[in-house]
Design a protein around this motif. Structure first.
Motif, PDB file in Angstrom:
ATOM      1  N   GLY A  18      -6.903   9.011   6.243  1.00  0.00           N
ATOM      2  CA  GLY A  18      -8.276   8.548   6.092  1.00  0.00           C
ATOM      3  C   GLY A  18      -8.911   8.987   4.785  1.00  0.00           C
ATOM      4  N   LYS A  19      -8.383  10.041   4.199  1.00  0.00           N
ATOM      5  CA  LYS A  19      -8.878  10.544   2.911  1.00  0.00           C
ATOM      6  C   LYS A  19      -8.119   9.940   1.734  1.00  0.00           C
ATOM      7  N   GLY A  20      -7.255   8.945   2.023  1.00  0.00           N
ATOM      8  CA  GLY A  20      -6.502   8.280   0.958  1.00  0.00           C
ATOM      9  C   GLY A  20      -5.257   9.021   0.525  1.00  0.00           C
ATOM     10  N   LEU A  44       3.866   8.409   4.307  1.00  0.00           N
ATOM     11  CA  LEU A  44       3.039   7.469   5.066  1.00  0.00           C
ATOM     12  C   LEU A  44       1.846   6.973   4.255  1.00  0.00           C
ATOM     13  N   GLU A  45       1.362   5.784   4.665  1.00  0.00           N
ATOM     14  CA  GLU A  45       0.095   5.278   4.163  1.00  0.00           C
ATOM     15  C   GLU A  45      -0.720   4.804   5.362  1.00  0.00           C
ATOM     16  N   ALA A  46      -2.038   4.779   5.172  1.00  0.00           N
ATOM     17  CA  ALA A  46      -2.930   4.297   6.216  1.00  0.00           C
ATOM     18  C   ALA A  46      -2.724   2.800   6.395  1.00  0.00           C
ATOM     19  N   VAL A  47      -2.842   2.334   7.628  1.00  0.00           N
ATOM     20  CA  VAL A  47      -2.672   0.912   7.916  1.00  0.00           C
ATOM     21  C   VAL A  47      -3.428   0.578   9.201  1.00  0.00           C
ATOM     22  N   VAL A  99       0.288   5.789  13.863  1.00  0.00           N
ATOM     23  CA  VAL A  99      -0.257   6.840  13.006  1.00  0.00           C
ATOM     24  C   VAL A  99      -0.323   6.346  11.567  1.00  0.00           C
ATOM     25  N   GLY A 100       0.739   5.695  11.086  1.00  0.00           N
ATOM     26  CA  GLY A 100       0.773   5.189   9.719  1.00  0.00           C
ATOM     27  C   GLY A 100       2.014   4.373   9.455  1.00  0.00           C
ATOM     28  N   ARG A 101       2.017   3.695   8.288  1.00  0.00           N
ATOM     29  CA  ARG A 101       3.173   2.897   7.865  1.00  0.00           C
ATOM     30  C   ARG A 101       3.990   3.721   6.868  1.00  0.00           C
ATOM     31  N   VAL A 102       5.311   3.648   7.005  1.00  0.00           N
ATOM     32  CA  VAL A 102       6.206   4.367   6.095  1.00  0.00           C
ATOM     33  C   VAL A 102       6.354   3.552   4.815  1.00  0.00           C
TER      34      VAL A 102
END
Length: 182
Positions: A18-20, A44-47, A99-102
């Motif tokens: 969430g903080k980038g 990971l990245e946010a998605v 949780v996130g995208r790899v």
């Protein structure tokens, strides 16, 4: 050593996303081999769940803890997932479990991005190879619908054949893209 609850880790990772930031998690099994081996790290990245598509790799939380597997299909408001090396599908993962995208991995201090170049090609190729193996093992020409193959001598032989080829291709890409982290 203190055992940290998976929900606590997932919340911490989500906060970081969430903080980038692009947090890393350490892989604990070989279910996604040869793309990820135990002790590799995934980045990971946010998605948002509606941005995800079959073939992409996600980290999610389920009853066993954190899990990093490939999306095979959408099921209602969730996803059908499976590890590339595993022969059995996971249960349906609800969208809020993501949780996130790899977007990459670190293997033996070498990073490979799945967002472009040979890393993106390798990720897509291994997804296609896993789908072809699943179709061959189940005898279905349709996209897999979560049907696990019957495990027997033939299944094990075919699985080892596909896995050996996947290892060869992955090793070739690893050698061609050696970017050492400093």
């Amino acid at each position: 050593m203190t055992d940290i609850n998976s929900l606590t880790i997932a919340d911490s990772v989500r906060d970081s996303l969430g903080k980038g930031q692009h947090p890393r998690l350490t892989v604990t099994s070989n279910s996604m081999a040869p793309l990820f081996w135990a002790n590799d790290q995934v980045i990971l990245e946010a998605v948002q769940p509606e941005q995800l598509h079959p073939g992409e790799i996600i980290t999610l939380i389920d009853q066993t803890g954190l899990l990093t597997h490939r999306i095979w299909a959408r099921r209602g408001h969730g996803f059908l997932t499976r590890g590339d090396h595993a022969l059995n599908f996971d249960g349906i993962c609800q969208a809020d479990a993501v949780v996130g995208r790899v977007i990459g991995r670190i293997h033996k201090q070498h990073m490979l991005s799945f967002q472009d170049g040979l890393g993106r090609w390798l990720d897509g190729y291994l997804a296609t190879l896993a789908r072809r193996e699943q179709r061959w093992l189940t005898g279905s020409q349709e996209a897999p619908a979560g049907v696990d193959p019957v495990i027997n001598t033939r299944t094990r032989f075919v699985h080892r054949l596909f896995f050996s080829w996947a290892i060869f291709i992955t090793m070739a890409i690893n050698l061609a893209t050696r970017v050492r982290l400093s």
